[in-house]
Design an enzyme around this catalytic site. Structure first.
Site, PDB file in Angstrom:
ATOM      1  N   SER A 181      40.454  44.683  34.970  1.00 50.35           N
ATOM      2  CA  SER A 181      41.709  43.991  34.685  1.00 50.35           C
ATOM      3  C   SER A 181      42.442  43.630  35.984  1.00 50.35           C
ATOM      4  CB  SER A 181      42.576  44.843  33.752  1.00 50.35           C
ATOM      5  OG  SER A 181      43.679  44.107  33.270  1.00 50.35           O
ATOM      6  N   ASP A 209      36.655  42.068  32.870  1.00 49.16           N
ATOM      7  CA  ASP A 209      37.734  41.390  32.153  1.00 49.16           C
ATOM      8  C   ASP A 209      38.987  41.298  33.021  1.00 49.16           C
ATOM      9  OD1 ASP A 209      38.010  39.956  29.720  1.00 49.16           O
ATOM     10  OD2 ASP A 209      39.569  41.346  29.107  1.00 49.16           O
ATOM     11  N   ARG A 257      43.958  35.092  43.280  1.00 51.34           N
ATOM     12  CA  ARG A 257      43.175  35.785  42.251  1.00 51.34           C
ATOM     13  C   ARG A 257      41.765  36.017  42.782  1.00 51.34           C
ATOM     14  NH1 ARG A 257      39.740  31.858  40.766  1.00 51.34           N
ATOM     15  NH2 ARG A 257      40.479  29.701  40.577  1.00 51.34           N
ATOM     16  N   ASP A 270      37.942  35.248  43.254  1.00 57.00           N
ATOM     17  CA  ASP A 270      37.187  34.002  43.260  1.00 57.00           C
ATOM     18  C   ASP A 270      35.852  34.237  43.978  1.00 57.00           C
ATOM     19  OD1 ASP A 270      37.052  32.213  45.974  1.00 57.00           O
ATOM     20  OD2 ASP A 270      38.725  33.628  46.027  1.00 57.00           O
ATOM     21  N   ASP A 315      35.155  35.791  47.646  1.00 62.53           N
ATOM     22  CA  ASP A 315      35.674  37.109  48.020  1.00 62.53           C
ATOM     23  C   ASP A 315      34.588  38.127  48.357  1.00 62.53           C
ATOM     24  OD1 ASP A 315      38.305  36.295  47.748  1.00 62.53           O
ATOM     25  OD2 ASP A 315      38.369  36.784  45.611  1.00 62.53           O
ATOM     26  N   HIS A 372      39.811  44.115  25.411  1.00 59.68           N
ATOM     27  CA  HIS A 372      39.968  44.177  26.870  1.00 59.68           C
ATOM     28  C   HIS A 372      39.159  45.344  27.451  1.00 59.68           C
ATOM     29  CE1 HIS A 372      41.905  42.944  30.504  1.00 59.68           C
ATOM     30  NE2 HIS A 372      42.722  43.985  30.610  1.00 59.68           N
TER      31      HIS A 372
END
Length: 449
Positions: free
Chosen positions: A156, A180, A194, A196, A199, A250
């Site tokens: 998460s 997730d 975020r 991607d 990374d 989740h």
């Protein structure tokens, strides 16, 4: 006397161990209501003492001789903790990872920062956590550690934290696994805000709740969409089920990944434009690499790093059971009928072995069965059958008040998606609605229809 001294010594050792072992710290409800400053605790586990966490120093790695920089290092990073409780999956993933590989396992406890009822505060804290982990990885490098041997597993919000860490090292981290990745506050954001694909050297991502708490779009070199990426089997469908309604889909991402760590339950995933196309059997061609073009989801997916487009040009889909073991046994089912009129309905297929059976109900839609036209569907069976003896089919329309229908099958062919066995066929089968017809399949002949 010596016996009592031995017992006393054993008790002393156990007490000392309890005093030196550390673990994930839960927070009180007061902490989550008021909030707390970010505090990152890094807990080291190794095979030497897998149930005893050592609280790592952020400045002195030499104080922990059990941390071996020549071994791979895996970081597990949790997400938002609105109740401040430890993740339910934490002990299990620790045991599985240590059993699989001789690693330095670092559990990142950022409960002070994630344990709050204010999700937006937790989001703001993710960069602080990433900077803390970055500083520690720099320490590993100072002691001769290799960035390529580092694997970040983020759940998460933890997935995006992993991305921030990877970006700090300009993508030289070996692998990031995003389970997730969180959607709220990250959907629509630019890549630097975020997770991607730049990374890490390899970024694999699983989507299980993309219509709620998770992220919908692709984030990695390869993105897996379990059961379409949204609603997971056996998860509640209404809010009346309580908190499980909000977190089941989740959290399923972690459970699916854990099922793959020991290598006994991995699901083959197929590149496709949509989950519906996958279910209709339209995406089972694994391109020029053969089965290498269709990776196994999970811990071993990195084996496909050199065989897939980077980043991937497709989403990868697979289906699962509603409980562990989650992996299914998949067949492609091709049916040709000779009914004069078009029939619509569902098909249930059962496989029978020696005192075992597996069932698959193809129910994502009511397919059309037209004369001499092959209808292809994917059947996911809940378990494998070691020695297939018989197969049964049942046709049902789902309509109660209408006359019963018959499906006259010219040929049914069952092709295992794992290329272990040859396709099996049956010719000339009459199905009466809601009645199971059982038969012994035979190897498919040369005849074509």
């Amino acid at each position: 006397m010596w016996q009592y001294l031995g017992i006393a010594l054993l008790i002393s050792v156990q007490i000392n161990k309890a005093q030196t072992c550390d673990s994930f710290k839960p927070l009180t409800i007061l902490h989550t209501l008021v909030g707390s400053n970010v505090r990152v605790r890094l807990l080291l586990y190794t095979r030497i003492d897998g149930d005893c966490g050592a609280l790592l120093s952020h400045t002195n790695l030499s104080a922990h001789p059990q941390f071996n920089v020549s071994r791979p290092t895996v970081f597990v990073i949790h997400g938002f903790r609105p109740t401040g409780s430890p993740p339910a999956w934490l002990n299990k993933i620790r045991e599985l990872l240590l059993a699989r590989s001789n690693i330095n396992l670092v559990i990142v406890d950022w409960n002070h920062g994630a344990g709050t009822i204010n999700y937006w505060t937790a989001v703001e804290n993710t960069h602080k956590v990433a900077n803390n982990i970055t500083a520690f990885i720099n320490l590993i490098q100072d002691h001769g550690g290799n960035l390529s041997s580092i694997h970040l597993i983020g759940v998460s919000l933890g997935a995006h934290i992993s991305g921030f860490v990877g970006a700090n090292f300009k993508g030289k981290i070996g692998r990031i696994t995003g389970l997730d990745a969180a959607g709220p506050e990250f959907t629509g954001s630019s890549p630097e805000k975020r997770l991607d694909p730049t990374d890490a050297q390899f970024v694999d991502v699983l989507h299980t709740d993309m219509d709620s708490l998770g992220f919908r779009e692709t984030l990695g070199h390869i993105d897996f969409y379990a059961n379409g990426g949204a609603d997971q089997p056996n998860c509640p469908k209404t809010i009346f089920s309580g908190e499980s309604y909000f977190k089941c889909d989740h959290q399923r991402s972690v459970n699916l990944f854990m099922d793959t760590i020991n290598g006994t339950c991995s699901s083959r995933a197929y590149p496709c434009l949509s989950y519906e196309d996958f279910q209709d059997g339209k995406c089972l061609n694994c391109d020029s690499f053969g089965m290498l073009g269709c990776p196994l989801f999970g811990y071993d997916s990195i084996k496909w790093k050199d065989y897939l487009p980077q980043p991937s040009l497709s989403n990868y889909y697979f289906s699962t059971n509603g409980e562990s073991p989650y992996c299914k046994t998949n067949f492609k089912v091709d049916i040709i009928v000779w009914n004069t009129e078009t029939k619509m309905g569902y098909i249930t297929v059962k496989l029978y072995g020696d005192d075992e059976e597996a069932v698959a109900t193809i129910k994502h839609k009511r397919p059309e069965f037209r004369k001499f036209k092959e209808t292809a569907l994917v059947a996911g069976f809940d378990r494998p059958i070691s020695s297939l003896k018989n197969v049964s089919l049942m046709f049902h329309t789902g309509k109660v008040l209408q006359p019963k229908h018959k499906l006259r099958i010219l040929r049914v062919r069952l092709t295992p998606l794992e290329p272990v066995e040859k396709p099996l066929c049956r010719y000339d089968v009459l199905l009466e609605e809601n009645k199971e017809v059982r038969f012994k399949p035979v190897p498919c002949g040369d005849a074509t229809f």
